[in-house]
Write a protein that holds these residues in place. Structure first.
Motif, short mmCIF file in Angstrom:
data_model
loop_
_atom_site.label_atom_id
_atom_site.label_comp_id
_atom_site.label_asym_id
_atom_site.label_seq_id
_atom_site.Cartn_x
_atom_site.Cartn_y
_atom_site.Cartn_z
N LEU A 95 0.82 -1.21 0.00
CA LEU A 95 0.00 0.00 0.00
C LEU A 95 0.86 1.27 0.00
O LEU A 95 0.53 2.24 -0.68
CB LEU A 95 -0.95 0.01 1.20
CG LEU A 95 -2.05 -1.04 1.17
CD1 LEU A 95 -2.87 -0.97 2.45
CD2 LEU A 95 -2.94 -0.89 -0.04
N PRO B 35 -3.77 5.24 2.73
CA PRO B 35 -4.35 4.17 1.92
C PRO B 35 -4.93 3.06 2.77
O PRO B 35 -4.46 2.79 3.88
CB PRO B 35 -3.17 3.67 1.10
CG PRO B 35 -1.97 3.99 1.92
CD PRO B 35 -2.31 5.26 2.65
N GLY C 169 -6.27 -1.03 2.38
CA GLY C 169 -6.36 -2.23 1.55
C GLY C 169 -7.33 -3.22 2.15
O GLY C 169 -7.42 -3.36 3.36
N PHE D 206 -4.43 -9.18 -1.58
CA PHE D 206 -5.20 -7.94 -1.62
C PHE D 206 -6.35 -8.12 -2.60
O PHE D 206 -6.15 -8.61 -3.71
CB PHE D 206 -4.33 -6.76 -2.07
CG PHE D 206 -3.48 -6.18 -0.98
CD1 PHE D 206 -4.06 -5.38 0.01
CD2 PHE D 206 -2.13 -6.41 -0.93
CE1 PHE D 206 -3.28 -4.84 1.01
CE2 PHE D 206 -1.34 -5.88 0.07
CZ PHE D 206 -1.92 -5.09 1.05
N SER E 262 -8.59 -5.29 -2.97
CA SER E 262 -8.78 -3.93 -3.46
C SER E 262 -7.97 -2.97 -2.61
O SER E 262 -7.51 -3.32 -1.52
CB SER E 262 -10.26 -3.53 -3.43
OG SER E 262 -10.72 -3.45 -2.09
N ALA E 263 -7.82 -1.77 -3.12
CA ALA E 263 -7.14 -0.70 -2.36
C ALA E 263 -7.85 0.61 -2.65
O ALA E 263 -8.33 0.84 -3.77
CB ALA E 263 -5.68 -0.60 -2.76
N ILE F 184 -8.12 -0.38 -7.80
CA ILE F 184 -7.67 0.73 -6.97
C ILE F 184 -8.65 1.88 -7.18
O ILE F 184 -8.94 2.26 -8.31
CB ILE F 184 -6.26 1.19 -7.38
CG1 ILE F 184 -5.28 0.02 -7.33
CG2 ILE F 184 -5.80 2.35 -6.49
CD1 ILE F 184 -4.00 0.28 -8.08
#
Length: 97
Positions: free
Chosen positions: A2, A31, A33, A45, A47-48, A86
């Motif tokens: 991240l 950020p 995650g 992961f 999504s972020a 993202i």
């Protein structure tokens, strides 16, 4: 991961802002995650979301400042290398004179 993603986004943002005449006085990001666990506890992961708080010089074009975020995914090496979505939720503030 991240931190690298947020740093890459910030560097490209600052570059495009300078080219476009948007004066950025401060840039901070927190950020977030989202991860998921698979069978056997292996994780990844999913999504972020970047949450940049950007301080602009009074009088800067906030619409242009916002639009810059949409261009970064095309050039950021980290963003182009990950296999999860993202998103960006920027907050813009103006500096006091």
């Amino acid at each position: 991961m991240l931190s690298a993603l947020a740093a890459c986004h910030m560097l490209w943002y600052l570059h495009y802002a300078a080219v476009d005449g948007v004066v950025v006085l401060d840039y901070q990001d927190t950020p977030v995650g989202m991860a998921e666990l698979g069978p056997g506890g292996a994780g990844r992961f999913a999504s972020a979301t970047l949450h940049p708080k950007i301080t602009l010089q009074t009088g800067s074009n906030v619409d242009l400042a916002h639009a810059i975020h949409g261009r970064i995914h095309e050039v950021c090496f980290i963003a182009r290398s990950v296999n999860f979505p993202i998103t960006y939720e920027p907050v813009f503030v103006f500096a006091d004179k």
